[in-house]
Motif scaffolding. Structure first.
Motif, short mmCIF file in Angstrom:
data_model
loop_
_atom_site.label_atom_id
_atom_site.label_comp_id
_atom_site.label_asym_id
_atom_site.label_seq_id
_atom_site.Cartn_x
_atom_site.Cartn_y
_atom_site.Cartn_z
N LYS A 1 -9.59 -4.24 16.78
CA LYS A 1 -8.21 -3.37 16.38
C LYS A 1 -7.75 -3.75 15.05
CE LYS A 1 -4.20 -1.45 18.21
NZ LYS A 1 -3.06 -1.82 18.91
N GLN A 2 -7.68 -5.23 15.02
CA GLN A 2 -6.87 -5.61 14.08
C GLN A 2 -7.98 -5.72 12.84
OE1 GLN A 2 -3.94 -6.54 13.19
NE2 GLN A 2 -4.51 -7.34 11.45
N LEU A 3 -9.22 -5.96 12.91
CA LEU A 3 -10.08 -5.65 11.95
C LEU A 3 -10.19 -4.35 11.29
CD1 LEU A 3 -12.83 -7.06 10.61
CD2 LEU A 3 -13.98 -5.88 12.20
N GLY A 4 -9.95 -3.41 12.06
CA GLY A 4 -9.82 -1.90 11.62
C GLY A 4 -8.45 -1.75 10.77
N HIS A 5 -7.24 -2.33 11.25
CA HIS A 5 -6.01 -2.57 10.70
C HIS A 5 -6.26 -2.85 9.20
CE1 HIS A 5 -3.13 -0.32 13.30
NE2 HIS A 5 -4.02 -0.64 14.42
N ALA A 6 -6.77 -4.10 9.20
CA ALA A 6 -6.98 -4.86 8.01
C ALA A 6 -7.77 -4.24 7.21
CB ALA A 6 -7.41 -6.29 8.26
N THR A 7 -9.11 -3.90 7.43
CA THR A 7 -9.91 -3.32 6.48
C THR A 7 -9.39 -1.89 6.12
OG1 THR A 7 -11.76 -4.18 7.81
CG2 THR A 7 -12.34 -2.70 6.31
N GLY A 8 -8.99 -1.16 6.94
CA GLY A 8 -8.40 0.04 6.32
C GLY A 8 -7.19 0.02 5.39
N SER A 9 -6.29 -0.88 5.85
CA SER A 9 -5.23 -1.17 4.89
C SER A 9 -5.46 -1.66 3.41
CB SER A 9 -4.33 -2.41 5.42
OG SER A 9 -3.18 -2.72 4.92
N VAL A 10 -6.69 -2.56 3.35
CA VAL A 10 -6.99 -2.96 2.12
C VAL A 10 -7.69 -1.87 1.31
CG1 VAL A 10 -8.86 -4.47 0.77
CG2 VAL A 10 -7.31 -5.29 2.57
N ILE A 11 -8.46 -0.93 2.06
CA ILE A 11 -9.23 0.20 1.39
C ILE A 11 -8.14 1.29 1.01
CG2 ILE A 11 -10.83 2.18 1.61
CD1 ILE A 11 -12.44 0.11 3.52
N ILE A 12 -7.17 1.58 1.86
CA ILE A 12 -6.43 2.52 1.34
C ILE A 12 -5.33 2.05 0.23
CG2 ILE A 12 -4.36 3.99 2.16
CD1 ILE A 12 -6.20 4.12 4.85
N ASN A 13 -4.80 0.90 0.30
CA ASN A 13 -3.85 0.40 -0.55
C ASN A 13 -4.41 0.09 -1.91
OD1 ASN A 13 -1.76 0.33 1.31
ND2 ASN A 13 -1.92 -1.57 1.60
N THR A 14 -5.73 -0.37 -2.00
CA THR A 14 -6.33 -0.56 -3.28
C THR A 14 -6.83 0.92 -3.89
OG1 THR A 14 -7.42 -2.57 -2.04
CG2 THR A 14 -8.30 -1.84 -4.40
N SER A 15 -7.17 1.84 -3.13
CA SER A 15 -7.41 3.01 -3.90
C SER A 15 -6.25 3.93 -3.95
CB SER A 15 -8.31 3.81 -2.91
OG SER A 15 -8.24 3.68 -1.74
N VAL A 16 -5.72 4.47 -2.90
CA VAL A 16 -4.36 5.48 -3.04
C VAL A 16 -3.27 4.74 -3.47
CG1 VAL A 16 -3.14 7.01 -1.70
CG2 VAL A 16 -5.34 6.62 -0.81
N GLY A 17 -3.08 3.35 -3.12
CA GLY A 17 -2.13 2.57 -3.37
C GLY A 17 -2.02 1.87 -4.63
N VAL A 18 -2.97 2.44 -5.58
CA VAL A 18 -3.38 1.86 -7.12
C VAL A 18 -3.16 0.40 -7.11
CG1 VAL A 18 -2.37 2.26 -9.42
CG2 VAL A 18 -1.60 4.00 -7.82
N LEU A 19 -4.20 -0.22 -6.83
CA LEU A 19 -4.88 -1.51 -6.60
C LEU A 19 -3.87 -2.26 -5.95
CD1 LEU A 19 -5.51 -1.98 -10.41
CD2 LEU A 19 -7.37 -1.85 -8.60
N GLY A 20 -3.19 -1.88 -4.83
CA GLY A 20 -2.27 -2.57 -3.93
C GLY A 20 -0.92 -2.72 -4.35
N LEU A 21 -0.45 -1.83 -5.53
CA LEU A 21 0.89 -2.00 -6.08
C LEU A 21 1.72 -1.07 -4.87
CD1 LEU A 21 0.38 -1.45 -9.78
CD2 LEU A 21 1.05 -3.50 -8.53
N MET A 22 1.10 -0.11 -4.35
CA MET A 22 2.06 0.74 -3.20
C MET A 22 1.35 0.44 -1.96
SD MET A 22 2.73 4.12 -5.26
CE MET A 22 1.45 4.34 -6.00
N ASN A 23 1.98 0.80 -0.82
CA ASN A 23 1.72 0.44 0.47
C ASN A 23 1.55 1.65 1.30
OD1 ASN A 23 0.85 -0.70 2.93
ND2 ASN A 23 2.81 -2.01 3.17
N PRO A 24 0.77 2.65 0.98
CA PRO A 24 0.88 3.86 1.75
C PRO A 24 -0.07 3.59 3.16
CG PRO A 24 -1.29 4.04 0.08
CD PRO A 24 -0.15 2.69 -0.13
N ALA A 25 -0.75 2.75 3.50
CA ALA A 25 -1.49 2.16 4.52
C ALA A 25 -0.50 2.08 5.77
CB ALA A 25 -2.34 1.08 4.51
#
Lengths: 198, 247
Positions: free
Chosen positions: B91-115
């Motif tokens: 479960k935590q693996l999904g949260h961490a992986t999803g968070s990195v993928i979404i924040n790096t792409s949608v969140g512009v290299l992680g500057l935002m935290n849409p995850a």
């Protein structure tokens, strides 16, 4: 006339009690107490002395300082003499109030919210809350350990800030002082007195 | 070649150190006198460099601070991915992986935290926590220069982190991952910024602790050990101690 006087006195007393006493329900007790503290501390018409007096009063009435003192003393509470414990409790109370009021200057306007509660045992309820600073700082989760042996008068025993028990930090700090002083409670009392006087 | 040899020697040293001290309780000290001296040095270092930088950082506009904090946090979440996997926490693996993928792409290299707004909560997991998860004791406590409080187990974890952290893999180990690579400077810049961000968020708490402490070294030790214990157990119970009080 005398009867009217007694009636008015009782009426006044019951009204003032209902205004100033906090709820006996742990969750409501914390909510009312903290919100009142926020109102007072952010009141610009009150000077620092008045705010300190207020904080000392609510701490003396609503924190289980005696139990907190014994908890922070650790195993030594069982082996120390009654007189040493009495002297320690006396110094600990002053130390506690001084360290509490010295944090007043750190106060900034915040929004307080109760998140839930969890009855841990017959006499203990943990109330979960969060504080959000109005200036946009990160929100802080605070759990309140409430002692409810006297159901009419809940008392605060510990604050767990972001998972860190303040009572435990204090206890481990005191344990370190004691262990480097041959577990001599008098040395700890001296340290507390030194802090109070400075 | 030289670097590899140094790493090997350090690894042997830590294994010997760890096996010697792993059965010791965390509250026990490895070498208290030395740790107190290092602690004193760290406090002086903090006062001279770290605290002023953190205060300056705090004066930056909020969006810049928030963006920096999100950016470093997103990078440090990378370490949670292999650790969640090692702990079998899918479960935590999904949260961490999803968070990195979404924040790096949608969140512009992680500057935002849409995850986070999407409900993904990436807990920070490291090798020290993974070792704790498998029941390995903390070992004794000591203080490292600059890096601060640690235990025998967590110091091993700290070294091991650099072997399984994807960010360390592409920076200090200079490998390429998905076409991305960097160097040691990138690694230490991000870690340094992350530390300044943490310090700036805790300026008041640190001051308050310093002002009201009778033995600051012990207070920091307690805060560190409690924090690590909570992260491993994912709970904060101290009930038994309080119950004993009422007997």
């Amino acid at each position: 006339m005398k009867r009217l006087g007694i009636f008015l006195f009782i009426l006044f007393f019951s009204i003032s009690t209902s205004i100033f006493a906090y709820s006996t329900n742990p969750r409501e007790f914390v909510d009312e107490l903290v919100n009142e503290a926020i109102d007072i501390l952010s009141d610009k018409n009150l000077n620092e002395e008045q705010k300190i007096a207020f904080v000392e009063k609510i701490a003396l009435e609503n924190v289980d300082i005696k139990a907190l003192g014994l908890y922070t003393l650790g195993v030594l509470r069982k082996s120390s003499s009654d007189e040493d414990i009495k002297n320690y409790q006396n110094s600990f109370e002053k130390y506690f109030l001084k360290s509490l009021t010295s944090r007043l200057t750190d106060y900034s306007s915040s929004k307080f919210e109760i998140l839930g509660d969890d009855k841990k045992s017959a006499n203990t309820t943990i109330v979960n809350s969060k504080v959000t600073p109005i200036d946009g700082g990160p929100e802080i989760k605070i759990d309140w350990r409430i002692y409810t042996k006297n159901q009419e008068k809940p008392l605060i025993r510990d604050l767990i800030v972001e998972g860190l028990s303040l009572a435990r930090v204090q206890k481990e700090e005191f344990a370190s002082i004691l262990s480097s002083n041959n577990n001599d409670i008098k040395k700890l009392i001296d340290k507390l007195d030194e802090f109070i006087q400075n | 070649m030289y670097k590899k040899r140094v790493t090997q020697i350090l690894s042997y040293f830590f294994i010997i150190f760890f096996t010697t001290f792993s059965n010791v309780k965390a509250t026990d000290e490895c070498f208290e006198g030395f740790s107190r001296a290092i602690f004193k040095f760290n406090m002086a270092f903090d006062e001279a460099i770290f605290e002023p930088v953190a205060k300056g950082y705090n004066k930056l506009p909020n969006p810049i601070k928030k963006g920096t904090s999100n950016f470093t946090s997103n990078i440090s979440t990378l370490l949670s991915i292999p650790n969640s996997l090692l702990q079998g926490n899918f479960k935590q693996l999904g949260h961490a992986t999803g968070s990195v993928i979404i924040n790096t792409s949608v969140g512009v290299l992680g500057l935002m935290n849409p995850a986070e707004k999407m409900g993904l909560k990436a807990h920070k997991e490291d090798v020290g926590q993974t070792l704790g998860f498998y029941g390995i004791g903390t070992g004794c406590y000591f203080v490292l220069p600059i890096l601060g409080p640690t235990t025998a187990r967590d110091s091993i974890g700290l070294i091991a982190d650099t072997f399984i952290d994807p960010f360390a893999h592409i920076t200090i180990r200079e490998n390429e991952l998905l076409g991305v690579s960097g160097n040691s400077l990138d690694y230490y810049s991000v870690k340094g910024t992350s530390a300044i961000d943490f310090r700036s968020e805790n300026l008041t708490s640190f001051d308050s602790l310093e002002k009201n402490s009778l033995d600051l070294y012990s207070s920091y030790k307690s805060v560190y050990l409690q924090n690590r214990e909570n992260k491993i157990k994912n709970s904060t119970s101290d009930q038994e101690d309080w119950d004993n009080l009422d007997k």
